[in-house]
Write a protein that holds these residues in place. Structure first.
Motif, mmCIF file in Angstrom:
data_model
loop_
_atom_site.group_PDB
_atom_site.id
_atom_site.type_symbol
_atom_site.label_atom_id
_atom_site.label_comp_id
_atom_site.label_asym_id
_atom_site.label_seq_id
_atom_site.Cartn_x
_atom_site.Cartn_y
_atom_site.Cartn_z
ATOM 1 N N GLU A 25 1.244 6.939 -1.536
ATOM 2 C CA GLU A 25 2.286 7.097 -0.520
ATOM 3 C C GLU A 25 2.126 8.425 0.222
ATOM 4 O OE1 GLU A 25 5.592 4.521 -3.051
ATOM 5 O OE2 GLU A 25 5.613 6.706 -3.132
ATOM 6 N N LEU A 26 1.810 9.487 -0.517
ATOM 7 C CA LEU A 26 1.605 10.809 0.095
ATOM 8 C C LEU A 26 0.447 10.767 1.084
ATOM 9 C CD1 LEU A 26 2.298 13.837 0.261
ATOM 10 C CD2 LEU A 26 0.716 14.203 -1.647
ATOM 11 N N ARG A 27 -0.637 10.133 0.704
ATOM 12 C CA ARG A 27 -1.792 10.029 1.605
ATOM 13 C C ARG A 27 -1.434 9.257 2.871
ATOM 14 N NH1 ARG A 27 -6.379 8.837 -2.997
ATOM 15 N NH2 ARG A 27 -6.661 11.011 -3.593
ATOM 16 N N THR A 28 -0.636 8.214 2.723
ATOM 17 C CA THR A 28 -0.230 7.434 3.891
ATOM 18 C C THR A 28 0.661 8.262 4.802
ATOM 19 O OG1 THR A 28 -0.361 5.399 2.592
ATOM 20 C CG2 THR A 28 0.889 5.300 4.642
ATOM 21 N N LEU A 29 1.596 9.009 4.223
ATOM 22 C CA LEU A 29 2.467 9.871 5.023
ATOM 23 C C LEU A 29 1.665 10.939 5.760
ATOM 24 C CD1 LEU A 29 5.452 10.229 2.554
ATOM 25 C CD2 LEU A 29 5.500 9.088 4.787
ATOM 26 N N LYS A 30 0.629 11.444 5.134
ATOM 27 C CA LYS A 30 -0.246 12.408 5.805
ATOM 28 C C LYS A 30 -0.978 11.730 6.962
ATOM 29 C CE LYS A 30 -1.257 15.404 1.846
ATOM 30 N NZ LYS A 30 -2.326 15.903 0.967
ATOM 31 N N ALA A 31 -1.439 10.509 6.755
ATOM 32 C CA ALA A 31 -2.191 9.786 7.782
ATOM 33 C C ALA A 31 -1.337 9.488 9.011
ATOM 34 C CB ALA A 31 -2.757 8.488 7.209
ATOM 35 N N ILE A 32 -0.037 9.278 8.827
ATOM 36 C CA ILE A 32 0.834 9.004 9.984
ATOM 37 C C ILE A 32 1.536 10.278 10.463
ATOM 38 C CG2 ILE A 32 1.140 6.570 9.391
ATOM 39 C CD1 ILE A 32 3.991 7.269 8.407
ATOM 40 N N HIS A 33 1.086 11.413 9.942
ATOM 41 C CA HIS A 33 1.561 12.739 10.367
ATOM 42 C C HIS A 33 3.040 12.980 10.099
ATOM 43 C CE1 HIS A 33 -2.368 13.189 12.104
ATOM 44 N NE2 HIS A 33 -2.193 12.092 12.802
ATOM 45 N N SER A 34 3.544 12.432 8.989
ATOM 46 C CA SER A 34 4.933 12.683 8.600
ATOM 47 C C SER A 34 5.046 13.892 7.686
ATOM 48 C CB SER A 34 5.519 11.455 7.892
ATOM 49 O OG SER A 34 5.729 10.432 8.827
ATOM 50 N N VAL A 35 3.956 14.235 7.028
ATOM 51 C CA VAL A 35 3.921 15.447 6.202
ATOM 52 C C VAL A 35 2.631 16.194 6.529
ATOM 53 C CG1 VAL A 35 5.314 14.495 4.306
ATOM 54 C CG2 VAL A 35 2.853 14.282 4.214
ATOM 55 N N PRO A 36 2.627 17.499 6.333
ATOM 56 C CA PRO A 36 1.399 18.269 6.611
ATOM 57 C C PRO A 36 0.247 17.830 5.716
ATOM 58 C CG PRO A 36 3.286 19.733 6.246
ATOM 59 C CD PRO A 36 3.726 18.352 5.888
ATOM 60 N N THR A 37 -0.954 17.937 6.220
ATOM 61 C CA THR A 37 -2.126 17.524 5.438
ATOM 62 C C THR A 37 -2.310 18.393 4.200
ATOM 63 O OG1 THR A 37 -3.541 18.864 6.857
ATOM 64 C CG2 THR A 37 -3.378 16.524 7.379
ATOM 65 N N ARG A 38 -1.761 19.593 4.202
ATOM 66 C CA ARG A 38 -1.882 20.483 3.038
ATOM 67 C C ARG A 38 -0.846 20.184 1.942
ATOM 68 N NH1 ARG A 38 0.805 22.962 7.029
ATOM 69 N NH2 ARG A 38 2.753 24.017 6.505
ATOM 70 N N ALA A 39 0.100 19.272 2.211
ATOM 71 C CA ALA A 39 1.155 18.957 1.237
ATOM 72 C C ALA A 39 0.566 18.370 -0.044
ATOM 73 C CB ALA A 39 2.158 17.983 1.835
#
Length: 125
Positions: free
Chosen positions: A86-100
């Motif tokens: 889920e975290l990787r998907t959120l990063k891919a859609i730019h909802s969380v920073p890639t460094r999260a």
């Protein structure tokens, strides 16, 4: 691991309905406009879940986080930690920073309750 979205990545309509049946551990991603802000979400077990980090930084950017935290406590809003996929998907859609390295999710119903509760706190636009 790849992002599995219905529609074209990055051009997911804001009101798109994801009615596909997801099995255990599967989810869909998309975008929804809330209070004039486009937020990314994950559709997990039929519930839209939003990244708390994006909600705080984009939707409630003018309200102190401690105030939001107290409101969530008062409203008995619980967040849940997202898993790695889920975290990787959120990063891919730019909802969380890639460094999260971690992220919490809140449901759409809880987000709406929080928005209603915080309306009087945010400066007039």
């Amino acid at each position: 691991m790849f992002l599995t979205c219905e529609g074209t990545f990055g051009i997911v309509p804001a009101t798109m309905d994801y009615s596909g049946e997801a099995g255990p551990g599967e989810f869909h991603a998309g975008y929804q406009e809330i209070e004039g802000i486009n937020l990314g979400y994950l559709q997990i077990n039929g519930t839209q879940m939003f990244a708390l980090a994006q909600v705080l930084s984009d939707l409630f950017k003018d309200i102190p986080r401690t105030t939001i935290s107290k409101k969530m406590e008062t409203l008995k809003i619980k967040s849940r930690r997202c898993d790695l996929q889920e975290l990787r998907t959120l990063k891919a859609i730019h909802s969380v920073p890639t460094r999260a390295v971690k992220c919490s999710l809140i449901s759409k119903a809880d987000l709406e309750a929080l928005c209603t509760s915080c309306k009087s706190l945010s400066p007039r636009r």
